[in-house]
Design a protein around this motif. Structure first.
Motif, PDB file in Angstrom:
ATOM      1  N   ASP A  36       0.808  -1.224   0.000  1.00  0.00           N
ATOM      2  CA  ASP A  36       0.000   0.000   0.000  1.00  0.00           C
ATOM      3  C   ASP A  36       0.839   1.271   0.000  1.00  0.00           C
ATOM      4  OD1 ASP A  36       1.018  -0.186   2.501  1.00  0.00           O
ATOM      5  OD2 ASP A  36      -0.887  -0.048   3.558  1.00  0.00           O
ATOM      6  N   THR A  37       2.177   1.131  -0.047  1.00  0.00           N
ATOM      7  CA  THR A  37       3.040   2.315  -0.142  1.00  0.00           C
ATOM      8  C   THR A  37       4.232   1.999  -1.032  1.00  0.00           C
ATOM      9  OG1 THR A  37       4.319   1.716   1.820  1.00  0.00           O
ATOM     10  CG2 THR A  37       2.433   3.177   2.155  1.00  0.00           C
ATOM     11  N   CYS A  38       4.812   3.065  -1.589  1.00  0.00           N
ATOM     12  CA  CYS A  38       6.096   2.994  -2.288  1.00  0.00           C
ATOM     13  C   CYS A  38       6.894   4.195  -1.802  1.00  0.00           C
ATOM     14  CB  CYS A  38       5.920   3.035  -3.807  1.00  0.00           C
ATOM     15  SG  CYS A  38       7.484   3.016  -4.726  1.00  0.00           S
ATOM     16  N   GLY A  39       7.946   3.933  -1.003  1.00  0.00           N
ATOM     17  CA  GLY A  39       8.617   5.035  -0.345  1.00  0.00           C
ATOM     18  C   GLY A  39       7.672   5.657   0.662  1.00  0.00           C
ATOM     19  N   ASN A  40       7.456   6.953   0.576  1.00  0.00           N
ATOM     20  CA  ASN A  40       6.509   7.624   1.475  1.00  0.00           C
ATOM     21  C   ASN A  40       5.215   8.008   0.768  1.00  0.00           C
ATOM     22  OD1 ASN A  40       7.519   9.563  -0.189  1.00  0.00           O
ATOM     23  ND2 ASN A  40       7.989  11.065   1.410  1.00  0.00           N
ATOM     24  N   ILE A  41       4.925   7.406  -0.398  1.00  0.00           N
ATOM     25  CA  ILE A  41       3.721   7.680  -1.173  1.00  0.00           C
ATOM     26  C   ILE A  41       2.708   6.560  -0.960  1.00  0.00           C
ATOM     27  CG2 ILE A  41       2.761   8.190  -3.440  1.00  0.00           C
ATOM     28  CD1 ILE A  41       4.777  10.251  -2.472  1.00  0.00           C
ATOM     29  N   SER A  42       1.482   6.915  -0.533  1.00  0.00           N
ATOM     30  CA  SER A  42       0.414   5.933  -0.353  1.00  0.00           C
ATOM     31  C   SER A  42      -0.152   5.526  -1.709  1.00  0.00           C
ATOM     32  CB  SER A  42      -0.692   6.517   0.528  1.00  0.00           C
ATOM     33  OG  SER A  42      -1.783   5.631   0.627  1.00  0.00           O
ATOM     34  N   ILE A  43      -0.368   4.210  -1.928  1.00  0.00           N
ATOM     35  CA  ILE A  43      -0.883   3.684  -3.202  1.00  0.00           C
ATOM     36  C   ILE A  43      -2.238   3.026  -2.942  1.00  0.00           C
ATOM     37  CG2 ILE A  43      -0.389   2.283  -5.225  1.00  0.00           C
ATOM     38  CD1 ILE A  43       1.659   4.488  -4.734  1.00  0.00           C
ATOM     39  N   PRO A  44      -3.346   3.768  -2.979  1.00  0.00           N
ATOM     40  CA  PRO A  44      -4.670   3.179  -2.727  1.00  0.00           C
ATOM     41  C   PRO A  44      -5.253   2.543  -3.998  1.00  0.00           C
ATOM     42  CG  PRO A  44      -4.905   5.533  -3.072  1.00  0.00           C
ATOM     43  CD  PRO A  44      -3.433   5.233  -3.189  1.00  0.00           C
ATOM     44  N   TYR A  45      -6.106   1.524  -3.804  1.00  0.00           N
ATOM     45  CA  TYR A  45      -6.859   0.968  -4.924  1.00  0.00           C
ATOM     46  C   TYR A  45      -7.871   2.037  -5.409  1.00  0.00           C
ATOM     47  CZ  TYR A  45      -9.607  -2.402  -7.605  1.00  0.00           C
ATOM     48  OH  TYR A  45     -10.237  -3.063  -8.619  1.00  0.00           O
ATOM     49  N   PRO A  46      -8.115   2.219  -6.747  1.00  0.00           N
ATOM     50  CA  PRO A  46      -7.876   1.307  -7.868  1.00  0.00           C
ATOM     51  C   PRO A  46      -6.449   1.262  -8.402  1.00  0.00           C
ATOM     52  CG  PRO A  46      -8.948   3.303  -8.650  1.00  0.00           C
ATOM     53  CD  PRO A  46      -8.913   3.388  -7.165  1.00  0.00           C
ATOM     54  N   PHE A  47      -5.498   2.058  -7.833  1.00  0.00           N
ATOM     55  CA  PHE A  47      -4.096   1.915  -8.178  1.00  0.00           C
ATOM     56  C   PHE A  47      -3.523   0.717  -7.409  1.00  0.00           C
ATOM     57  CE2 PHE A  47      -5.345   6.269  -8.755  1.00  0.00           C
ATOM     58  CZ  PHE A  47      -4.725   6.658  -9.926  1.00  0.00           C
TER      59      PHE A  47
END
Length: 728
Positions: A36-47
């Motif tokens: 759910d993250t890459c580095g300090n960036i949150s990656i929410p669905y639909p991503f």
């Protein structure tokens, strides 16, 4: 019975504590089993990162294992932020630069989003150019979309802001997915040194995060905002609700609408819950009882589904006290329910009135009242429409009803309950600057009563976005008629001369016949509409200004359209009635030549239509640049008369230009001469045609007609030489 009551309260309290412990951990916004993250960036669905973690390939995110930076599969763009609430993703976009003074034209490709659910946000982004004498354009498939000019002046050594000096900005077209950047010299001044830059940028970041906007010149990339709410509008969420405007929303969420987005629908978690509404069961209850001040001292907080409650929890109370407390609470709740039902309609009505009053003030209602009090009652004739009437007329502002996009809003086609077809102008963004332009347009159009000026039917101020209602003009713009001619319905010379006469009469009316003189300030072929009989209608008074009779000019920031802008106004910032004359001269040259005012595809000498036209007259090559149909249908002498009139309108010295009233009289006289020649054998059928700002020529009764035309038009020696020396 009392024991059961107390046990029930204890059970509710224990359940609340159980839910509190279970809800202490915030729910993941990614799909189960996915990062759910890459580095300090949150990656929410639909991503999502990894196979099966994203909705489709466009939402795929790749996480660089070395830099821990996320990249969007669409365009391989570095992701800076993803917002589920706004339906946007912020990515890096390149800064196009040119530091080679010998290169006349520099092109650069920006991001290509075609075939994806993403588009550049109209509300968030601005196209920006920096440098001296820099004409930067956004183009798509060879067509110019938007652009601006940044200039350098001798007295502007200190850089500040982005107001046109060394830096300029313009808006982004709706639903834009790809574009190219073209930069070239504008040719407005000699100071062309230094590098030139052009880029698309997130305006909030540009204003808030940069203490010095010119620091962008040292950057390779700047943030831009992409919309993906367009895609969500047609995507069924995991579960749907029968309420909330028939939108597809999570059963634990509600449907939110953001007025700044064209496609405003999306899912959000309901009150008392948090998480990702685009996942099945993605919204989880929030434990409000974890807050130390949730309930008053001496009371117990009970966490409930989508909320919480407070109650007394003292097992030492006597049974009588417990029964009394229960009866008291029951009676109190019943009383509150009855009073609430009785007051519901009153409260709802007051709330609706307050909301309308809020929007009325927000949309400049007080300013409009001030305009009404100083306009001799003319604005009072404007009808005030209600919001529901215009929503019904435009099918709730259906995308299929869009007629076009202007600098400050979108125009929709609509049908009122009485069957009238109208055009409804809806502002894109609500800010103070646009509110003033909106009220200005209402006030000015309400004072105008001319058959060749688009008629304002009314306005609506009780909505979040202000609305204007015009008469519907069915045949598009003069620009389309000139530059997109069909072989089946070409525009004749007679029609071109008539349209020019009608526009000149309308502008002359604004200058000299209206109760207060009005400067249009944006005369161009795209602002001239054509009705079903191809009669001209002057439109778009958003930047027009009323001028006191004792004043000869307005001192303002330069506004207008490149290619039609008066050079004298551009240099002095003083707009006079002769500035409108210059812009009309460009329209007249368009009608004569069929060419666009500015074209980056033409040679350097032909780039500016005004310069090319004047140089052709100077070299006695006028008929080489005229439209073939104009040359075929128009008489040589009358074409030279019109060309000389256009030449006088384009004089760089505004004082030497004719007034619009003189222009209208010259064109009207030429039309009368043209009609007299066509029906010479039937003089009884000739009818004197008058506009509201011109009169028939005194010498019209002359048997030859043209001799008097020469006298009244005051042909210059240049015209006479053109008549004798057309050798090219």
């Amino acid at each position: 019975m009392v024991v059961k009551f107390q046990l029930g309260l204890q059970l509710i309290w224990l359940l609340g504590l159980t839910k509190a412990s279970a809800a202490t951990v915030s729910p993941s916004l990614a799909k189960p089993g996915c990062e759910d993250t890459c580095g300090n960036i949150s990656i929410p669905y639909p991503f999502g990162i990894g196979e099966g973690c994203y909705q489709n390939a466009s939402f795929k995110i790749s996480c660089n294992n070395q830099s821990f930076k996320p990249f969007l599969n669409t365009g391989n763009l570095e992701v800076l932020e993803i917002s589920l609430k706004l339906g946007t993703v912020r990515v890096n976009s390149p800064v196009i630069s040119n530091c080679n003074d010998s290169v006349e034209l520099v092109t650069g490709m920006s991001i290509d989003l075609k075939g994806s659910p993403f588009s550049f946000s109209t509300a968030s982004n601005r196209f920006t150019a920096m440098g001296c004498d820099n004409l930067a354009l956004m183009t798509r498939n060879g067509d110019d979309l938007e652009g601006c000019v940044s200039i350098c002046k001798s007295d502007s050594a200190r850089e500040s802001g982005c107001d046109g000096v060394r830096c300029c900005q313009t808006s982004v077209p709706a639903s834009l997915q790809t574009f190219s950047v073209k930069m070239t010299r504008a040719g407005l001044n000699n100071d062309t040194g230094g590098c030139k830059y052009a880029f698309l940028v997130d305006q909030d970041w540009f204003i808030s995060n940069l203490s010095d906007p010119f620091a962008v010149r040292s950057m390779r990339y700047v943030p831009v905002v992409l919309d993906w709410r367009t895609y969500i509008a047609n995507w069924t969420c995991p579960s749907s609700s029968s309420e909330n405007y028939n939108a597809y929303c999570n059963t634990t969420g509600y449907c939110s609408m953001n007025s700044s987005l064209k496609y405003g629908y999306g899912c959000s978690c309901g009150w008392g819950s948090q998480g990702n509404p685009y996942l099945l069961n993605g919204c989880q209850d929030v434990n409000e009882c974890l807050k130390p001040d949730a309930c008053s001292p001496g009371m117990i907080c009970v966490n409930l589904e989508n909320g919480y409650g407070c109650d007394y929890m003292d097992t030492r109370r006597s049974p009588a006290m417990a029964i009394g407390l229960g009866i008291g609470i029951g009676v109190g709740l019943l009383f509150i329910l009855l009073v609430s039902l009785w007051l519901y309609r009153i409260v709802k009505r007051k709330r609706h009135i307050k909301l309308k009053q809020k929007f009325f003030k927000q949309n400049g209602g007080l300013l409009l009242q001030q305009q009404m009090s100083s306009s001799e009652g003319s604005v009072e004739k404007t009808k005030i429409f209600i919001a529901k009437e215009l929503e019904k007329a435009t099918d709730n502002y259906n995308e299929n009803r869009i007629l076009g996009h202007g600098g400050h809003g979108t125009v929709y086609k609509g049908m009122l309950v009485d069957g009238r077809i109208v055009a409804v102008k809806k502002s894109n963004i609500v800010d103070q600057g646009q509110i003033e332009q909106f009220i200005n347009e209402v006030a000015i159009l309400s004072q105008i009563n001319h058959r060749n000026v688009v008629k304002l039917l009314g306005c609506c101020l009780e909505t979040e976005v202000p609305l204007l209602v015009y008469e519907f003009i069915s045949n598009g713009t003069l620009y389309d008629l000139i530059h997109d001619q069909s072989e089946e319905f070409p525009i004749s010379w007679r029609d071109r001369l008539r349209i020019a006469t009608e526009v000149a009469g309308a502008v002359a009316y604004l200058h000299s016949a209206a109760s207060i003189p009005i400067y249009h300030r944006d005369i161009k072929s795209t602002n001239i509409l054509l009705d079903d009989k191809h009669r001209a209608k002057v439109a778009d008074f958003g930047i027009s200004r009323s001028v006191p009779i004792d004043k000869t000019h307005l001192t303002t920031l330069v506004q207008g359209t490149f290619g039609y802008l008066d050079p004298e106004y551009f240099r002095s910032c003083q707009f006079t009635e002769k500035s409108d004359v210059y812009s009309f001269g460009i329209v007249l040259v368009e009608l004569l030549t069929g060419r666009k005012p500015v074209s980056s595809t033409r040679s350097q000498e032909e780039k500016s239509l005004a310069i090319y036209f004047l140089s052709s007259i100077k070299e006695n090559c006028l008929f080489d640049i005229l439209d073939a149909r104009v040359v075929k249908e128009g008489g040589k002498e009358e074409l030279i008369v019109v060309a000389d009139l256009a030449k006088r309108c384009l004089n760089l010295n505004g004082k030497k230009r004719p007034t619009m009233k003189e222009v209208a009289m010259d064109l009207e006289g030429l039309r009368i001469y043209q009609g007299n020649s066509a029906v010479e054998q039937k003089p009884q059928e000739v009818e004197c045609y008058r506009t509201e700002t011109s009169s028939c020529w005194d010498a019209f009764s002359n048997s030859t007609g043209y001799a008097s035309l020469e006298d009244n038009a005051a042909l210059s020696l240049d015209v006479q030489s053109l008549l004798l020396n057309q050798s090219c």
